[in-house]
Design an enzyme around this catalytic site. Structure first.
Site, PDB file in Angstrom:
ATOM      1  N   ASP A 161      55.937   2.709  62.474  1.00 25.67           N
ATOM      2  CA  ASP A 161      57.448   2.879  62.179  1.00 25.67           C
ATOM      3  C   ASP A 161      57.449   2.425  60.616  1.00 25.67           C
ATOM      4  O   ASP A 161      56.985   1.300  60.468  1.00 25.67           O
ATOM      5  CB  ASP A 161      58.316   2.357  62.740  1.00 25.67           C
ATOM      6  CG  ASP A 161      58.534   3.228  64.210  1.00 25.67           C
ATOM      7  OD1 ASP A 161      58.273   4.443  64.098  1.00 25.67           O
ATOM      8  OD2 ASP A 161      59.155   3.224  65.092  1.00 25.67           O
ATOM      9  N   ARG A 186      55.566  11.184  59.915  1.00 21.87           N
ATOM     10  CA  ARG A 186      56.795  11.636  60.566  1.00 21.87           C
ATOM     11  C   ARG A 186      57.488  11.314  59.049  1.00 21.87           C
ATOM     12  O   ARG A 186      57.759  10.428  58.413  1.00 21.87           O
ATOM     13  CB  ARG A 186      57.454  10.583  61.568  1.00 21.87           C
ATOM     14  CG  ARG A 186      58.800  10.749  61.823  1.00 21.87           C
ATOM     15  CD  ARG A 186      59.178   9.620  62.653  1.00 21.87           C
ATOM     16  NE  ARG A 186      58.196   9.215  63.838  1.00 21.87           N
ATOM     17  CZ  ARG A 186      58.214   8.208  64.324  1.00 21.87           C
ATOM     18  NH1 ARG A 186      58.495   7.062  63.922  1.00 21.87           N
ATOM     19  NH2 ARG A 186      57.536   7.959  65.526  1.00 21.87           N
ATOM     20  N   LYS A 192      65.158  10.443  56.934  1.00 26.85           N
ATOM     21  CA  LYS A 192      65.871  10.243  55.777  1.00 26.85           C
ATOM     22  C   LYS A 192      65.931   8.675  55.516  1.00 26.85           C
ATOM     23  O   LYS A 192      65.898   8.299  54.366  1.00 26.85           O
ATOM     24  CB  LYS A 192      67.232  10.566  55.888  1.00 26.85           C
ATOM     25  CG  LYS A 192      67.362  12.185  56.309  1.00 26.85           C
ATOM     26  CD  LYS A 192      68.950  12.629  56.588  1.00 26.85           C
ATOM     27  CE  LYS A 192      69.013  14.004  56.599  1.00 26.85           C
ATOM     28  NZ  LYS A 192      70.425  14.675  56.701  1.00 26.85           N
ATOM     29  N   GLY A 193      65.969   7.936  56.414  1.00 29.36           N
ATOM     30  CA  GLY A 193      65.966   6.538  56.497  1.00 29.36           C
ATOM     31  C   GLY A 193      67.205   5.953  56.703  1.00 29.36           C
ATOM     32  O   GLY A 193      68.206   6.383  56.780  1.00 29.36           O
ATOM     33  N   ALA A 194      67.014   4.624  57.497  1.00 25.96           N
ATOM     34  CA  ALA A 194      68.213   3.967  58.023  1.00 25.96           C
ATOM     35  C   ALA A 194      68.631   2.548  57.830  1.00 25.96           C
ATOM     36  O   ALA A 194      69.044   1.831  58.731  1.00 25.96           O
ATOM     37  CB  ALA A 194      68.127   4.201  59.707  1.00 25.96           C
ATOM     38  N   HIS A 217      68.373  15.515  62.851  1.00 30.27           N
ATOM     39  CA  HIS A 217      69.070  16.162  63.713  1.00 30.27           C
ATOM     40  C   HIS A 217      70.072  16.917  62.900  1.00 30.27           C
ATOM     41  O   HIS A 217      70.867  17.617  63.344  1.00 30.27           O
ATOM     42  CB  HIS A 217      70.279  14.975  64.235  1.00 30.27           C
ATOM     43  CG  HIS A 217      69.271  14.187  65.335  1.00 30.27           C
ATOM     44  ND1 HIS A 217      69.893  12.732  65.206  1.00 30.27           N
ATOM     45  CD2 HIS A 217      68.493  14.162  66.002  1.00 30.27           C
ATOM     46  CE1 HIS A 217      68.910  12.140  66.118  1.00 30.27           C
ATOM     47  NE2 HIS A 217      68.161  12.776  66.620  1.00 30.27           N
TER      48      HIS A 217
END
Length: 305
Positions: free
Chosen positions: A132, A182, A185-187, A225
């Protein structure tokens, strides 16, 4: 208003006091709706049910920013036990992990050692592992470690985030690895010096990265999503005759369940990202920051049994 909401939840994600409170009362705030359990054994029946429905899974043992070598080694052993359980129960599941949980903030040699131990077991058991991506300060180190390990292990993927300016160049540099990526967008909360400041630019860049990686011929997981991103991908693969075996959609456990089922009916590969473990608080807050509609999960958790 959306930007204020995002910054608020990203700020909360780093609050240690709330983290301790959340571990005591997590289920009341809806954590059980987006986390597979506190242990992997609790997640197994949920994974089996998802597999039965035709959904693939990737599991992530929650926890990051480890600063103790012994804890980093314990985290590595948890990943190994998880891989063994996946194989023993014949689950259709991959494993996702964060390098900070394996000692990235301690020293590079420790991370490499832990990753090689994990990947040896994963290769033996036929399980794919995805590294990740974390915040931008750890992006360069993460990708360098990925490239080094990808030379030795085929069953390894990583993540590229479209809100970072650097991501297009990262795809160019990863191309020679034939990466399994994968794309998200990024969080994380980032400075305008390294990340696009608005959603429109982030979305536009994600579409660009999806097209680039697919046309480069590499397996691509589209983790979103967003209806617009999903529709864009559908049109792209149809236009360029890209077979379904070359890509998949990924969505978080407990979110957009109907969309997951609809995509399956249309013949697409769908993978559910299922975290498990006690350290769920930061993950939960980042999910609320990503999509304000997710707040409904927390409200429902407070008022419903």
């Amino acid at each position: 208003m959306e930007a204020i909401s995002k910054n608020f939840f990203l700020y909360l994600s780093n609050n240690k006091l709330l983290d301790r409170f959340a571990k005591r009362f997590g289920k009341r705030f809806g954590a059980d709706k987006i986390v597979g359990g506190e242990t992997f054994s609790q997640a197994i029946p949920l994974i089996q049910q998802l597999n039965h429905e035709g959904l693939q899974v990737t599991v992530d043992h929650l926890g990051e920013f480890v600063n103790c070598e012994a804890e980093a080694r314990d985290r590595a052993q948890e990943c190994i036990r998880c891989i063994q359980s996946i194989a023993n129960h014949q689950l259709n599941s991959e494993v996702s992990l964060k390098l900070t949980s394996l000692g990235l903030d301690i020293n590079r040699e420790l991370v490499i050692e832990n990753m090689e131990t994990i990947l040896e077991e994963a290769e033996k058991r036929g399980v794919t592992v995805t590294i990740d991506m974390e915040d931008s300060s750890r992006c360069e180190a993460t990708l360098e470690i990925y490239k080094e390990l990808k030379d030795k292990y085929e069953n390894l993927g990583t993540v590229v985030q479209s809100y970072l300016y650097r991501s297009d160049k990262d795809l160019d540099e990863l191309d020679a690895c034939k990466p399994y990526l994968r794309l998200v967008k990024g969080a994380y909360k980032e400075s305008g010096k390294v990340a696009f400041p608005d959603k429109e630019s982030v979305d536009k860049n994600l579409k660009h990265l999806i097209k680039k990686n697919l046309l480069n011929g590499h397996y691509t997981a589209i983790a979103s999503h967003d209806d617009a991103i999903v529709d864009y991908t559908k049109k792209l693969v149809e236009e360029h005759d890209i077979p379904n075996e070359r890509f998949e959609f990924q969505m978080l456990y407990g979110m957009r369940n109907q969309m997951q089922k609809d995509l399956l009916k249309e013949g697409y590969n769908v993978r559910v990202y299922m975290p498990y473990g006690e350290d769920w608080y930061g993950y939960f807050m980042r999910r609320l920051a990503e999509r304000p509609a997710n707040i409904a999960f927390a409200i429902k958790g407070i008022f419903c049994k």
